[in-house]
Scaffold this motif. Structure first.
Motif, short mmCIF file in Angstrom:
data_model
loop_
_atom_site.label_atom_id
_atom_site.label_comp_id
_atom_site.label_asym_id
_atom_site.label_seq_id
_atom_site.Cartn_x
_atom_site.Cartn_y
_atom_site.Cartn_z
N THR A 183 -56.26 18.33 -10.33
CA THR A 183 -54.96 18.02 -9.73
C THR A 183 -53.81 18.19 -10.70
O THR A 183 -52.64 18.12 -10.30
N GLY A 184 -54.11 18.39 -11.99
CA GLY A 184 -53.07 18.48 -13.00
C GLY A 184 -52.62 17.14 -13.54
O GLY A 184 -51.70 17.06 -14.35
N ASP A 185 -53.28 16.05 -13.10
CA ASP A 185 -52.88 14.70 -13.51
C ASP A 185 -53.58 14.29 -14.80
O ASP A 185 -54.76 14.58 -15.02
N TRP A 186 -52.83 13.59 -15.65
CA TRP A 186 -53.35 13.03 -16.89
C TRP A 186 -52.89 11.58 -17.02
O TRP A 186 -51.80 11.24 -16.57
N VAL A 187 -53.72 10.75 -17.61
CA VAL A 187 -53.31 9.40 -18.01
C VAL A 187 -52.95 9.47 -19.49
O VAL A 187 -53.74 9.95 -20.30
N THR A 188 -51.76 9.00 -19.82
CA THR A 188 -51.26 9.04 -21.20
C THR A 188 -51.02 7.61 -21.68
O THR A 188 -50.40 6.81 -20.98
N VAL A 189 -51.50 7.31 -22.87
CA VAL A 189 -51.31 6.00 -23.49
C VAL A 189 -50.52 6.19 -24.78
O VAL A 189 -50.85 7.05 -25.60
N SER A 190 -49.47 5.41 -24.94
CA SER A 190 -48.70 5.40 -26.18
C SER A 190 -48.61 3.95 -26.66
O SER A 190 -48.40 3.04 -25.85
N PHE A 191 -48.78 3.75 -27.97
CA PHE A 191 -48.72 2.38 -28.49
C PHE A 191 -48.07 2.38 -29.86
O PHE A 191 -48.03 3.39 -30.57
N SER A 192 -47.54 1.22 -30.22
CA SER A 192 -46.89 1.03 -31.51
C SER A 192 -47.28 -0.33 -32.05
O SER A 192 -47.28 -1.33 -31.31
N LEU A 193 -47.62 -0.37 -33.35
CA LEU A 193 -48.05 -1.61 -33.98
C LEU A 193 -47.36 -1.76 -35.33
O LEU A 193 -47.02 -0.76 -35.98
N PRO A 194 -47.14 -2.99 -35.77
CA PRO A 194 -46.60 -3.19 -37.12
C PRO A 194 -47.60 -2.72 -38.16
O PRO A 194 -48.80 -2.58 -37.88
N GLN A 195 -47.15 -2.50 -39.37
CA GLN A 195 -48.03 -2.00 -40.43
C GLN A 195 -49.21 -2.94 -40.70
O GLN A 195 -50.27 -2.51 -41.16
N SER A 196 -49.02 -4.21 -40.39
CA SER A 196 -50.09 -5.18 -40.64
C SER A 196 -51.18 -5.14 -39.58
O SER A 196 -52.21 -5.81 -39.71
N GLY A 197 -50.99 -4.34 -38.53
CA GLY A 197 -51.93 -4.36 -37.41
C GLY A 197 -53.08 -3.38 -37.56
O GLY A 197 -53.44 -2.67 -36.60
N HIS A 198 -53.70 -3.33 -38.74
CA HIS A 198 -54.79 -2.36 -38.97
C HIS A 198 -55.99 -2.64 -38.07
O HIS A 198 -56.56 -1.71 -37.50
N ASP B 112 -47.63 -9.79 -32.40
CA ASP B 112 -46.21 -9.66 -32.70
C ASP B 112 -45.88 -8.21 -33.07
O ASP B 112 -46.51 -7.61 -33.94
N GLY B 113 -44.88 -7.66 -32.39
CA GLY B 113 -44.44 -6.30 -32.68
C GLY B 113 -45.29 -5.22 -32.04
O GLY B 113 -45.03 -4.03 -32.23
N GLY B 114 -46.30 -5.61 -31.28
CA GLY B 114 -47.16 -4.63 -30.60
C GLY B 114 -46.58 -4.21 -29.26
O GLY B 114 -46.15 -5.05 -28.47
N ARG B 115 -46.53 -2.93 -29.02
CA ARG B 115 -46.02 -2.41 -27.74
C ARG B 115 -46.94 -1.29 -27.27
O ARG B 115 -47.53 -0.57 -28.08
N TRP B 116 -47.04 -1.15 -25.95
CA TRP B 116 -47.86 -0.08 -25.40
C TRP B 116 -47.39 0.29 -24.00
O TRP B 116 -46.76 -0.52 -23.31
N SER B 117 -47.66 1.52 -23.63
CA SER B 117 -47.32 2.01 -22.29
C SER B 117 -48.45 2.89 -21.78
O SER B 117 -49.08 3.63 -22.55
N VAL B 118 -48.72 2.79 -20.49
CA VAL B 118 -49.67 3.67 -19.81
C VAL B 118 -48.89 4.46 -18.77
O VAL B 118 -48.19 3.89 -17.94
N MET B 119 -48.99 5.78 -18.84
CA MET B 119 -48.19 6.65 -17.98
C MET B 119 -49.08 7.66 -17.27
O MET B 119 -50.12 8.08 -17.79
N HIS B 120 -48.66 8.07 -16.10
CA HIS B 120 -49.29 9.16 -15.36
C HIS B 120 -48.40 10.39 -15.54
O HIS B 120 -47.23 10.38 -15.15
N THR B 121 -48.96 11.43 -16.15
CA THR B 121 -48.13 12.54 -16.59
C THR B 121 -48.69 13.88 -16.14
O THR B 121 -49.86 14.02 -15.76
N ARG B 122 -47.81 14.89 -16.22
CA ARG B 122 -48.19 16.30 -16.07
C ARG B 122 -47.52 17.07 -17.20
O ARG B 122 -46.47 16.66 -17.69
N PHE B 123 -48.13 18.16 -17.60
CA PHE B 123 -47.59 18.97 -18.69
C PHE B 123 -46.86 20.18 -18.13
O PHE B 123 -47.39 20.88 -17.28
#
Length: 340
Positions: free
Chosen positions: A111-126, A171-182
């Motif tokens: 269908t051309g559909d993809w699930v995309t995950v983007s996340f951001s963490l502080p440097q301490s979040g190993h 703390d400082g952790g963020r994330w998003s789940v998106m439905h995308t097409r290229f």
């Protein structure tokens, strides 16, 4: 690319290099037993694995570890112990065998559909970063950029749950789940860049090279029952990684002359031709320690369009036929009827 972990309560052994008694035993149980009523003496298991050069101590360690993982269970308190496959394990084995043997039978419904995950963490979040990457890989995601992961399809429920479990309260952790097409799906900056397709193609070609001589021997009738069990189990144990590491991308994203179909045809020819011989050898090995072995040992077999498993019930052989339907793009291999 990371192989997805089966999405159920039963934890399969991890892949590792070299002989792996747990994987061999899981393959044997999945291929040749199809009833939770069968009582499997530990001595029979030791004898089965000895056929593959596995020592008694390693065989008993594999039994212990698969018991802890819930793939098998001890029946009663007899000594030496008697094991059985749990109903959950039987269901999982059936589902996984369907998945292994039907994978690649037909192209994905794209269908051309993809699930995309983007996340951001502080440097301490190993620790959290490692946990996220491991979880995303287990769910079939691949890393497109440093903190951007993708997988084909549109199912996102499982990844949302995992990200909440790991990152909620960080703390400082963020994330998003998106439905995308290229916009340029097949271009150099498209989704195929997330996958090591050259490495996967090489793995398929190595599989073909490794078992081509065996196929010739099978065609010439040079494989007897003694050789059939080891040969058939080896080819399945080698193939079983591909449905979990191959993202099953649509044809327009794959390199030219993609070798998967040739590898699959080789698997099916060997697997089908040696089934009865391998079953007979396993019965021969197990019977001195398990007099009822012939009543319970069976084997799966496959064709391009269907999968069947012979099930023996009190000496009467029946056949269970199931369509070899592939999971829809974006679904987990284990998201269908649950099963090694």
């Amino acid at each position: 690319m990371t192989a997805p972990t089966p999405a159920d309560d039963l934890r399969a052994p991890r892949t590792q290099a070299g002989p792996n008694p747990q994987h061999l035993l899981t393959t044997l149980l999945g291929e040749y037993l199809d009833s939770s009523e069968a009582d499997l003496p530990s001595a029979a298991v030791v004898a089965m694995l000895a056929e593959f050069g596995i020592s008694e101590s390693s065989a008993r360690a594999a039994l212990s570890r698969l018991t802890k993982r819930g793939l098998i269970a001890v029946r009663g308190s007899a000594r030496p112990p008697v094991y059985h496959l749990t109903p959950q394990a039987i269901a999982r084995h059936r589902s996984r065998m369907d998945h292994f043997l039907s994978f690649g039978a037909r192209p994905p419904q794209w269908t051309g559909d993809w699930v995309t995950v983007s996340f951001s963490l502080p440097q301490s979040g190993h620790a959290q970063r490692h946990a996220i990457r491991k979880a995303l890989g287990a769910l079939g995601f691949a890393r497109l950029y440093d903190s951007v992961w993708i997988r084909p399809g549109s199912e996102s429920g499982a990844v949302n749950t995992v990200l909440r479990e790991i990152l909620d309260g960080v703390d400082g952790g963020r994330w998003s789940v998106m439905h995308t097409r290229f916009d340029e799906e097949a271009g150099p900056h498209g989704p195929a860049a997330a996958y090591d397709l050259a490495g996967l193609a090489s793995a398929y070609e190595e599989f073909i090279e490794r078992y081509s001589d065996l196929r010739v021997a099978v065609r010439d009738g040079r494989i007897d029952a003694t050789r059939a069990l080891v040969a058939r189990t080896s080819v399945m144990d080698s193939w079983r990684k591909f449905p979990d590491v191959d993202p099953d991308l649509p044809e327009h994203l794959l390199p030219a002359r993609w070798p998967r179909q040739a590898a699959r045809e080789l698997l099916l020819e060997i697997h089908s031709a040696l089934g009865s011989l391998a079953e007979a050898r396993l019965v021969e090995i197990a019977t001195p320690y398990w007099p009822d072995a012939a009543s319970w040992i069976t084997h799966f077999r496959a064709s391009a369009d269907s999968l069947s498993v012979s099930a023996r019930e009190r000496g009467r052989e029946t056949f269970i036929l199931r369509a070899a339907a592939r999971p829809a793009a974006g679904t987990s291999p284990d998201s269908g009827p649950s099963a090694g």
